[in-house]
Design a protein around this motif. Structure first.
Motif, PDB file in Angstrom:
ATOM      1  N   ALA A 235       0.976  -1.249  -0.258  1.00 47.29           N
ATOM      2  CA  ALA A 235      -0.061   0.029   0.045  1.00 47.29           C
ATOM      3  C   ALA A 235       0.754   1.299   0.120  1.00 47.29           C
ATOM      4  N   GLU A 236       2.151   1.077   0.036  1.00 47.74           N
ATOM      5  CA  GLU A 236       2.904   2.279   0.025  1.00 47.74           C
ATOM      6  C   GLU A 236       2.883   3.083  -1.313  1.00 47.74           C
ATOM      7  N   VAL A 237       2.668   2.167  -2.507  1.00 50.20           N
ATOM      8  CA  VAL A 237       2.436   2.807  -3.546  1.00 50.20           C
ATOM      9  C   VAL A 237       1.134   3.695  -3.713  1.00 50.20           C
ATOM     10  N   SER A 238       0.043   3.160  -3.347  1.00 48.46           N
ATOM     11  CA  SER A 238      -1.264   4.084  -3.257  1.00 48.46           C
ATOM     12  C   SER A 238      -1.036   5.074  -2.333  1.00 48.46           C
ATOM     13  N   LEU A 239      -0.664   4.939  -1.070  1.00 43.36           N
ATOM     14  CA  LEU A 239      -0.713   5.844  -0.084  1.00 43.36           C
ATOM     15  C   LEU A 239       0.388   6.969  -0.524  1.00 43.36           C
ATOM     16  N   THR A 240       1.646   6.720  -0.778  1.00 41.61           N
ATOM     17  CA  THR A 240       2.436   7.796  -1.383  1.00 41.61           C
ATOM     18  C   THR A 240       1.714   8.599  -2.416  1.00 41.61           C
ATOM     19  N   ASN A 241       1.395   7.911  -3.367  1.00 41.21           N
ATOM     20  CA  ASN A 241       0.972   8.712  -4.734  1.00 41.21           C
ATOM     21  C   ASN A 241      -0.482   9.514  -4.390  1.00 41.21           C
ATOM     22  N   ILE A 242      -0.715   9.593  -3.230  1.00 46.68           N
ATOM     23  CA  ILE A 242      -1.938  10.494  -2.833  1.00 46.68           C
ATOM     24  C   ILE A 242      -1.410  11.921  -3.006  1.00 46.68           C
ATOM     25  N   VAL A 243      -0.137  11.978  -2.756  1.00 46.28           N
ATOM     26  CA  VAL A 243       0.253  13.274  -3.007  1.00 46.28           C
ATOM     27  C   VAL A 243       1.028  13.674  -4.360  1.00 46.28           C
ATOM     28  N   LEU A 289       2.280   2.191   6.917  1.00 49.46           N
ATOM     29  CA  LEU A 289       2.432   3.353   7.298  1.00 49.46           C
ATOM     30  C   LEU A 289       3.100   4.210   6.393  1.00 49.46           C
ATOM     31  N   VAL A 290       2.625   5.608   5.740  1.00 48.06           N
ATOM     32  CA  VAL A 290       3.447   6.437   4.887  1.00 48.06           C
ATOM     33  C   VAL A 290       3.379   7.849   5.427  1.00 48.06           C
ATOM     34  N   SER A 291       4.548   8.452   5.686  1.00 50.50           N
ATOM     35  CA  SER A 291       4.450  10.143   5.998  1.00 50.50           C
ATOM     36  C   SER A 291       5.017  10.593   4.942  1.00 50.50           C
ATOM     37  N   VAL A 292       4.758  11.984   4.824  1.00 55.18           N
ATOM     38  CA  VAL A 292       4.984  12.927   4.011  1.00 55.18           C
ATOM     39  C   VAL A 292       5.496  14.324   4.882  1.00 55.18           C
ATOM     40  N   THR A 293       6.651  14.540   4.651  1.00 52.97           N
ATOM     41  CA  THR A 293       7.266  15.494   5.616  1.00 52.97           C
ATOM     42  C   THR A 293       8.215  16.518   4.953  1.00 52.97           C
ATOM     43  N   THR A 294       8.388  17.587   5.689  1.00 50.80           N
ATOM     44  CA  THR A 294       9.736  18.662   5.053  1.00 50.80           C
ATOM     45  C   THR A 294      10.834  17.950   5.091  1.00 50.80           C
ATOM     46  N   PRO A 295      12.148  18.421   4.631  1.00 42.12           N
ATOM     47  CA  PRO A 295      13.449  17.676   4.787  1.00 42.12           C
ATOM     48  C   PRO A 295      13.872  17.825   6.264  1.00 42.12           C
ATOM     49  N   ASP A 361      14.155  12.937  -0.341  1.00 47.18           N
ATOM     50  CA  ASP A 361      13.273  13.439  -1.703  1.00 47.18           C
ATOM     51  C   ASP A 361      13.197  12.593  -2.915  1.00 47.18           C
ATOM     52  N   PHE A 362      13.797  11.431  -2.831  1.00 43.08           N
ATOM     53  CA  PHE A 362      14.139  10.367  -3.940  1.00 43.08           C
ATOM     54  C   PHE A 362      12.526  10.079  -4.625  1.00 43.08           C
ATOM     55  N   GLN A 363      11.611   9.808  -4.001  1.00 39.68           N
ATOM     56  CA  GLN A 363      10.155   9.523  -4.323  1.00 39.68           C
ATOM     57  C   GLN A 363       9.603  10.663  -4.937  1.00 39.68           C
ATOM     58  N   ALA A 364       9.792  11.912  -4.038  1.00 44.92           N
ATOM     59  CA  ALA A 364       8.968  13.155  -4.435  1.00 44.92           C
ATOM     60  C   ALA A 364       9.502  13.684  -5.781  1.00 44.92           C
ATOM     61  N   ARG A 365      10.879  13.720  -6.223  1.00 45.88           N
ATOM     62  CA  ARG A 365      11.262  13.969  -7.510  1.00 45.88           C
ATOM     63  C   ARG A 365      10.834  13.425  -8.523  1.00 45.88           C
ATOM     64  N   ARG A 366      10.420  11.943  -8.172  1.00 49.35           N
ATOM     65  CA  ARG A 366       9.886  11.031  -9.178  1.00 49.35           C
ATOM     66  C   ARG A 366       8.370  11.651  -9.313  1.00 49.35           C
ATOM     67  N   ASN A 381      10.095  23.413  -2.648  1.00 48.64           N
ATOM     68  CA  ASN A 381      11.080  22.639  -2.480  1.00 48.64           C
ATOM     69  C   ASN A 381      10.369  21.005  -2.463  1.00 48.64           C
ATOM     70  N   PRO A 382      11.077  19.997  -2.902  1.00 47.36           N
ATOM     71  CA  PRO A 382      10.698  18.583  -2.767  1.00 47.36           C
ATOM     72  C   PRO A 382      10.342  18.276  -1.308  1.00 47.36           C
ATOM     73  N   VAL A 383       9.280  17.378  -1.253  1.00 51.92           N
ATOM     74  CA  VAL A 383       8.947  17.023   0.372  1.00 51.92           C
ATOM     75  C   VAL A 383       9.873  15.896   0.422  1.00 51.92           C
ATOM     76  N   HIS A 384       9.859  15.253   1.527  1.00 51.39           N
ATOM     77  CA  HIS A 384      10.371  13.848   1.904  1.00 51.39           C
ATOM     78  C   HIS A 384       9.334  12.616   2.136  1.00 51.39           C
ATOM     79  N   THR A 385       9.657  11.652   1.677  1.00 47.13           N
ATOM     80  CA  THR A 385       8.559  10.587   2.143  1.00 47.13           C
ATOM     81  C   THR A 385       9.000   9.371   2.824  1.00 47.13           C
TER      82      THR A 385
END
Length: 431
Positions: A235-243, A289-295, A361-366, A381-385
């Motif tokens: 579910a990392e795929v679906s949850l991370t792609n919410i943003v 569990l997935v989190s989206v944060t600032t660096p 920011d690896f996934q965020a840039r993609r 700026n890119p977020v961190h995931t």
């Protein structure tokens, strides 16, 4: 994915990071392609300026009645117009080559990740409960598949008839126990750790898997439909792609999501490993569990997420240890990973039950996911995931079977799960 500006400014550091992954240098190759792409970018900018200038002069020549100048300028504009698509095609060719290379390069490890070729270099950072003698070792402890089959509630043979190897059919109280485990995990993560529960899609398109790093490199590990969708491996795929492709505000971060979903993996590289039992299945369930944060939040969030996953095991009174993975053992998209390994007395070994990773920011840039810096409207700026298992539900069931087994083959229900089991205290063989 990487910022090409970082590679331009830090080619040696980039190659040093790849070396820690056991990879050859790539900065020179990437920067040579980048130089070619930038040549065409510069040429296109010059053409655009010339075309704009000539277009203005056309109007002036016409107003003056200078037919010769008018025709000359019009031919110049037409010539530039014909040259631009050729330059654009070359620019795109080099940019695509850079993108293809960067898409296949794993994330650069954080500085404090231990170096090593494989899991042998992983480092234990804590163990629970703390004991000089380690976890309890049950006399004549059985493995989960022997226990489950003896109970008549774990059926691999029937599953194989309909689906082949690496599938299981759970029945009766074991099926209910799996549901109870997942419900307990979700209640803990939403109630005490402030994750938002989601029920996301199980089928996703290429872009979603590209964003989280499964495509293009790991297509063989996935199940693809006959159409344009893939079954999620986590579910990392679906949850991370919410943003995905969003510009967030700094004030709303961190975002935290959780979901209990089936997961589907081909286990292409696992021939001969864990062929019996529920440790390595094609279909299994997991609370993610997935989190989206600032660096500047992500390092603390990584510790927090790992603690949330560990808390599940503590509440269930299941012994575990937490390892920091070496550069040679951590996943493609991770900067740093903690693996939580639960004790299985039937195997007499610790086995992975959760993997919690900070991806920077690896996934965020993609995914092109950014945030607007508070107080600076123009700074984006890119977020961190981050992602982690909170936990793998099937493996938690395995751990309960092996750690709570009784001498008569029954399974005591952990106290935390009794309310979810309708008060059932013991799982016994079906009569």
């Amino acid at each position: 994915m990487f910022d090409i500006r970082y590679i331009r400014e830090n080619p040696d550091a980039f190659d040093a990071g790849l070396a820690r992954r056991g990879l050859s240098p790539r900065a020179g190759e990437i920067l040579a392609l980048d130089e070619e792409a930038r040549k065409f970018t510069h040429a296109l900018n010059e053409m655009q300026e010339k075309r704009n200038a000539a277009s203005k002069q056309i109007g002036q020549a016409k107003a003056k009645g200078d037919e010769a100048e008018f025709n000359r300028l019009r031919e110049e504009v037409e010539s530039i117009k014909n040259q631009m698509p050729v330059a654009e095609e070359q620019q795109k060719k080099y940019q695509n080559q850079i993108r293809d290379i960067l898409s296949g390069i794993p994330n650069i490890p954080a500085d404090d990740v231990p170096e090593g070729e494989d899991e042998a270099a992983n480092v234990e950072i804590r163990k629970w409960p703390e004991s000089e003698n380690g976890p309890k070792r049950l006399n004549d402890a059985k493995e989960h598949f022997d226990l489950g089959e003896a109970l008549g509630q774990m059926d691999f043979e029937t599953a194989a008839k309909m689906s082949g190897a690496r599938f299981v059919l759970l029945k009766g109280q074991l099926a209910r126990l799996e549901r109870a485990i997942a419900s307990f995990m979700l209640d803990l993560h939403t109630g005490e750790f402030c994750y938002t529960e989601c029920n996301p899609p199980l089928l996703v398109k290429d872009d979603a898997l590209y964003g989280t790093g499964q495509l293009p490199k790991f297509s063989e590990d996935l199940f693809k439909t006959t159409g344009e969708h893939w079954l999620i491996p986590t579910a990392e795929v679906s949850l991370t792609n919410i943003v995905n492709n969003e510009i967030l505000s700094e004030e709303e971060l961190p975002l935290r999501f959780t979901a209990w979903t089936p997961c589907f993996r081909s286990e292409a590289g696992s021939a001969g490993r864990d062929t019996r039992g529920m440790i390595r299945l094609h279909q299994f369930s997991k609370v993610e569990l997935v989190s989206v944060t600032t660096p500047d939040q992500s390092k603390d969030e990584h510790e927090r997420m790992t603690g949330a996953a560990e808390e599940v095991l503590k509440r269930l009174d299941l012994p575990f240890r937490t390892m920091v993975l070496s550069t040679g053992d951590m996943g493609f998209g991770a900067q740093k990973t903690y693996d939580i390994e639960v004790w299985l007395p039937g195997q007499g070994a610790y086995r992975e039950i959760s993997s919690c990773s900070n991806c920077g920011d690896f996934q965020a840039r993609r995914m092109n996911t950014r945030y607007r810096v508070a107080g600076e409207k123009k700074k984006i700026n890119p977020v961190h995931t981050l992602n982690g298992s909170g936990l793998a539900v099937g493996r938690t069931l395995v751990a309960i079977l092996e750690n709570y087994q009784e001498s008569d083959g029954s399974i005591a229900v952990p106290d935390m799960l009794k309310p979810y089991m309708g008060g059932v205290e013991k799982i016994e063989a079906q009569k």
